[in-house]
Design a protein around this motif. Structure first.
Motif, PDB file in Angstrom:
ATOM      1  N   GLY A  28     -42.476  22.272  90.325  1.00 57.05           N
ATOM      2  CA  GLY A  28     -42.040  23.502  89.677  1.00 57.05           C
ATOM      3  C   GLY A  28     -42.591  24.730  90.374  1.00 57.05           C
ATOM      4  O   GLY A  28     -41.879  25.725  90.572  1.00 57.05           O
ATOM      5  N   TRP A  29     -43.860  24.660  90.754  1.00 58.99           N
ATOM      6  CA  TRP A  29     -44.483  25.776  91.470  1.00 58.99           C
ATOM      7  C   TRP A  29     -43.785  26.021  92.811  1.00 58.99           C
ATOM      8  O   TRP A  29     -43.539  27.167  93.204  1.00 58.99           O
ATOM      9  CB  TRP A  29     -45.964  25.495  91.688  1.00 58.99           C
ATOM     10  CG  TRP A  29     -46.658  26.530  92.516  1.00 58.99           C
ATOM     11  CD1 TRP A  29     -46.985  26.458  93.845  1.00 58.99           C
ATOM     12  CD2 TRP A  29     -47.096  27.824  92.092  1.00 58.99           C
ATOM     13  NE1 TRP A  29     -47.589  27.601  94.280  1.00 58.99           N
ATOM     14  CE2 TRP A  29     -47.675  28.461  93.214  1.00 58.99           C
ATOM     15  CE3 TRP A  29     -47.054  28.492  90.876  1.00 58.99           C
ATOM     16  CZ2 TRP A  29     -48.209  29.739  93.138  1.00 58.99           C
ATOM     17  CZ3 TRP A  29     -47.590  29.779  90.800  1.00 58.99           C
ATOM     18  CH2 TRP A  29     -48.157  30.382  91.918  1.00 58.99           C
ATOM     19  N   GLN A  30     -43.444  24.941  93.496  1.00 59.49           N
ATOM     20  CA  GLN A  30     -42.757  25.077  94.783  1.00 59.49           C
ATOM     21  C   GLN A  30     -41.383  25.718  94.624  1.00 59.49           C
ATOM     22  O   GLN A  30     -40.907  26.404  95.536  1.00 59.49           O
ATOM     23  CB  GLN A  30     -42.625  23.702  95.443  1.00 59.49           C
ATOM     24  CG  GLN A  30     -43.949  23.111  95.921  1.00 59.49           C
ATOM     25  CD  GLN A  30     -43.812  21.678  96.394  1.00 59.49           C
ATOM     26  OE1 GLN A  30     -42.828  20.988  96.101  1.00 59.49           O
ATOM     27  NE2 GLN A  30     -44.805  21.202  97.143  1.00 59.49           N
ATOM     28  N   MET A  31     -40.753  25.514  93.481  1.00 57.74           N
ATOM     29  CA  MET A  31     -39.435  26.097  93.242  1.00 57.74           C
ATOM     30  C   MET A  31     -39.518  27.575  92.889  1.00 57.74           C
ATOM     31  O   MET A  31     -38.692  28.380  93.331  1.00 57.74           O
ATOM     32  CB  MET A  31     -38.721  25.337  92.120  1.00 57.74           C
ATOM     33  CG  MET A  31     -38.345  23.909  92.457  1.00 57.74           C
ATOM     34  SD  MET A  31     -37.528  23.051  91.093  1.00 57.74           S
ATOM     35  CE  MET A  31     -35.989  23.970  91.007  1.00 57.74           C
ATOM     36  N   PHE A  32     -40.524  27.946  92.085  1.00 58.86           N
ATOM     37  CA  PHE A  32     -40.574  29.305  91.548  1.00 58.86           C
ATOM     38  C   PHE A  32     -41.425  30.268  92.376  1.00 58.86           C
ATOM     39  O   PHE A  32     -41.152  31.478  92.380  1.00 58.86           O
ATOM     40  CB  PHE A  32     -41.097  29.285  90.110  1.00 58.86           C
ATOM     41  CG  PHE A  32     -40.148  28.696  89.122  1.00 58.86           C
ATOM     42  CD1 PHE A  32     -38.905  29.268  88.897  1.00 58.86           C
ATOM     43  CD2 PHE A  32     -40.472  27.554  88.413  1.00 58.86           C
ATOM     44  CE1 PHE A  32     -38.020  28.723  87.985  1.00 58.86           C
ATOM     45  CE2 PHE A  32     -39.599  26.995  87.504  1.00 58.86           C
ATOM     46  CZ  PHE A  32     -38.362  27.580  87.289  1.00 58.86           C
ATOM     47  N   SER A  33     -42.452  29.774  93.043  1.00 63.89           N
ATOM     48  CA  SER A  33     -43.370  30.679  93.740  1.00 63.89           C
ATOM     49  C   SER A  33     -42.688  31.520  94.818  1.00 63.89           C
ATOM     50  O   SER A  33     -43.037  32.711  94.984  1.00 63.89           O
ATOM     51  CB  SER A  33     -44.543  29.894  94.340  1.00 63.89           C
ATOM     52  OG  SER A  33     -44.089  28.904  95.243  1.00 63.89           O
ATOM     53  N   PRO A  34     -41.704  31.000  95.574  1.00 63.89           N
ATOM     54  CA  PRO A  34     -41.052  31.871  96.561  1.00 63.89           C
ATOM     55  C   PRO A  34     -40.277  33.031  95.938  1.00 63.89           C
ATOM     56  O   PRO A  34     -39.958  34.004  96.626  1.00 63.89           O
ATOM     57  CB  PRO A  34     -40.090  30.912  97.291  1.00 63.89           C
ATOM     58  CG  PRO A  34     -40.667  29.549  97.084  1.00 63.89           C
ATOM     59  CD  PRO A  34     -41.246  29.596  95.710  1.00 63.89           C
ATOM     60  N   LEU A  35     -39.976  32.922  94.645  1.00 68.55           N
ATOM     61  CA  LEU A  35     -39.205  33.965  93.964  1.00 68.55           C
ATOM     62  C   LEU A  35     -40.090  35.016  93.300  1.00 68.55           C
ATOM     63  O   LEU A  35     -39.585  35.989  92.740  1.00 68.55           O
ATOM     64  CB  LEU A  35     -38.301  33.336  92.891  1.00 68.55           C
ATOM     65  CG  LEU A  35     -37.346  32.234  93.362  1.00 68.55           C
ATOM     66  CD1 LEU A  35     -36.619  31.627  92.163  1.00 68.55           C
ATOM     67  CD2 LEU A  35     -36.343  32.785  94.359  1.00 68.55           C
ATOM     68  N   SER A  36     -41.412  34.779  93.325  1.00 73.04           N
ATOM     69  CA  SER A  36     -42.321  35.652  92.567  1.00 73.04           C
ATOM     70  C   SER A  36     -42.426  37.061  93.143  1.00 73.04           C
ATOM     71  O   SER A  36     -42.929  37.961  92.472  1.00 73.04           O
ATOM     72  CB  SER A  36     -43.719  35.021  92.515  1.00 73.04           C
ATOM     73  OG  SER A  36     -44.234  34.835  93.823  1.00 73.04           O
ATOM     74  N   GLY A  37     -41.952  37.263  94.370  1.00 77.79           N
ATOM     75  CA  GLY A  37     -42.002  38.596  94.965  1.00 77.79           C
ATOM     76  C   GLY A  37     -40.847  39.458  94.514  1.00 77.79           C
ATOM     77  O   GLY A  37     -40.938  40.215  93.527  1.00 77.79           O
ATOM     78  N   TYR A  38     -39.714  39.331  95.187  1.00 75.86           N
ATOM     79  CA  TYR A  38     -38.567  40.190  94.897  1.00 75.86           C
ATOM     80  C   TYR A  38     -38.002  39.945  93.497  1.00 75.86           C
ATOM     81  O   TYR A  38     -37.537  40.869  92.833  1.00 75.86           O
ATOM     82  CB  TYR A  38     -37.471  39.938  95.951  1.00 75.86           C
ATOM     83  CG  TYR A  38     -36.270  40.839  95.786  1.00 75.86           C
ATOM     84  CD1 TYR A  38     -36.355  42.202  96.076  1.00 75.86           C
ATOM     85  CD2 TYR A  38     -35.057  40.323  95.356  1.00 75.86           C
ATOM     86  CE1 TYR A  38     -35.259  43.028  95.937  1.00 75.86           C
ATOM     87  CE2 TYR A  38     -33.947  41.146  95.215  1.00 75.86           C
ATOM     88  CZ  TYR A  38     -34.061  42.493  95.505  1.00 75.86           C
ATOM     89  OH  TYR A  38     -32.964  43.312  95.361  1.00 75.86           O
ATOM     90  N   PHE A  39     -38.050  38.685  93.038  1.00 76.00           N
ATOM     91  CA  PHE A  39     -37.500  38.343  91.726  1.00 76.00           C
ATOM     92  C   PHE A  39     -38.595  38.212  90.661  1.00 76.00           C
ATOM     93  O   PHE A  39     -38.397  37.567  89.646  1.00 76.00           O
ATOM     94  CB  PHE A  39     -36.715  37.026  91.804  1.00 76.00           C
ATOM     95  CG  PHE A  39     -35.525  37.088  92.721  1.00 76.00           C
ATOM     96  CD1 PHE A  39     -34.360  37.715  92.320  1.00 76.00           C
ATOM     97  CD2 PHE A  39     -35.591  36.541  93.992  1.00 76.00           C
ATOM     98  CE1 PHE A  39     -33.258  37.775  93.165  1.00 76.00           C
ATOM     99  CE2 PHE A  39     -34.498  36.591  94.839  1.00 76.00           C
ATOM    100  CZ  PHE A  39     -33.333  37.214  94.432  1.00 76.00           C
TER     101      PHE A  39
END
Length: 390
Positions: free
Chosen positions: A46-57
């Motif tokens: 789950g972290w691998q899925m969401f962490s890349p989105l934590s910046g712009y999104f």
């Protein structure tokens, strides 16, 4: 008070294990380590899925998370309210929720659905897969992933997971955990459409869609599925009922499949989609009602056995014990009150009777301080009614 009545109380408390505590840390139980491994894997994925989105999104992710927490809290409160008799320990409920939110979602369902979707595309083409993948993959993959959770709970708490009602309520929390993670996935997916050019619109649209679809969603599916597993396996409190078990396992798979395939089934017709949706909702809720009707007689029998000695001593009446044993009986008992004050008093007595049931379960049938206090409260409520002016 007869010895037979006391023996029946002891037997009921032993069979149901009402009042037992749940100890999560079980280093000698291999299922405990399996639970930690699969849930840990789910958290990492789950972290691998969401962490890349934590910046712009990041804003969309935060809003979706807050909405998810609020939704889970509201549904969780309702499920605890429905747990009428001796409620499951909070630690066991949290364990069920965590399995659904992590292991069932990210460790099992997401990769399995992806693999099945890829297989369908190669075998039948991308157009067919796009129409039918969800309806012919998710019901089997996801219900199995969540259903494994009740087997895990049976291994972690064999004395606490014993009746179909336990399966219904714990299954609802497993499904709620899965639903919370899935809603987060869909909400963030909506925000990222169009390269995130309209994050707020996409996010709000996804949240609105998931909110109304949650009415008939994973908590309902998993509640039925897990109750079916209890019937299939059998426990000291519930003899094996193969036909009921199979019915409750198959029904949520069918309801889930129709729900996910209704656009393809309707051929794009909005009117037909609405008809299918309404029929699926009615069928699913009816199945849930029947599941509770099937489970009620055994639960009510145990309630009467636990509270029967209180009738012999004059703390409760037969009518009050009957009212405490079922929603319909409670409504009939309260409605029979002579006036508004009497109906209010009856409602409080039934609630106190259920509190007494919980206190007796926690005290293993002994006269603990909590039991004595609740008995005194019931006596006080009855005396207030007797002193009321006619």
């Amino acid at each position: 008070m007869s010895a037979d009545v006391l023996d029946a109380r002891s037997a009921a408390l032993e069979t149901t294990a009402w009042g037992e505590r749940f100890h999560f840390f079980q280093p000698r139980n291999v299922v405990f380590w399996m639970f930690l491994w699969l849930c840990g894997t789910g958290v990492v994925k789950g972290w691998q899925m969401f962490s890349p989105l934590s910046g712009y999104f990041g804003r969309a992710l935060l809003i979706a998370s807050v909405v998810g927490v609020i939704s889970a809290a509201v549904w969780g409160w309702w499920f605890r309210h429905v747990d009428r008799y001796e409620r499951q320990p909070v630690a066991l409920v949290i364990t069920a929720f965590v399995w659904g939110a992590t292991a069932a979602t990210f460790a099992i369902a997401v990769p399995a659905n992806t693999a099945v979707g890829s297989l369908y595309g190669k075998l039948f083409g991308q157009v067919w897969a796009q129409d039918w993948h969800a309806g012919l993959s998710a019901p089997f993959v996801e219900e199995t992933a969540k259903g494994i959770g009740i087997v895990v709970l049976l291994a972690l708490a064999p004395r606490l997971v014993r009746t179909p009602t336990d399966g219904l309520l714990l299954g609802a929390f497993i499904g709620l955990g899965f639903q919370t993670s899935e809603d987060l996935l869909y909400s963030v997916s909506g925000a990222t459409q169009g390269f995130g050019a309209h994050q707020t619109d996409g996010l709000l649209g996804s949240i609105a869609t998931r909110t109304y679809s949650d009415i008939i969603s994973h908590p309902l599916f998993t509640a039925l599925f897990c109750a079916g597993i209890i019937y299939l396996i059998g426990t000291p409190a519930q003899p094996r009922r193969i036909v009921r078990g199979l019915a409750l396992v198959v029904i949520p798979v069918v309801v889930h499949g129709v729900w996910d395939s209704m656009i393809a089934i309707a051929g794009g017709s909005g009117a037909i989609v609405f008809v299918i949706m309404a029929g699926d909702v009615i069928f699913g809720l009816t199945a849930l009602w029947i599941a509770f009707v099937w489970a009620h007689p055994r639960e009510a029998h145990f309630v009467r056995d636990v509270l029967a000695p209180e009738v012999d001593t004059g703390v409760l009446t037969d009518a009050e014990v009957t009212a405490a044993a079922g929603w319909r009986q409670q409504r009939q008992y309260i409605k029979a009150g002579t006036d508004r004050a009497d109906r209010k008093r009856r409602r409080h007595i039934v609630r106190a009777a259920l509190d007494l049931l919980a206190d007796l379960a926690s005290g293993k049938g002994h006269d603990t301080d909590d039991v004595l206090d609740t008995r005194a409260e019931i006596t006080r409520l009855r005396s207030v009614g007797a002193q009321a002016p006619s």
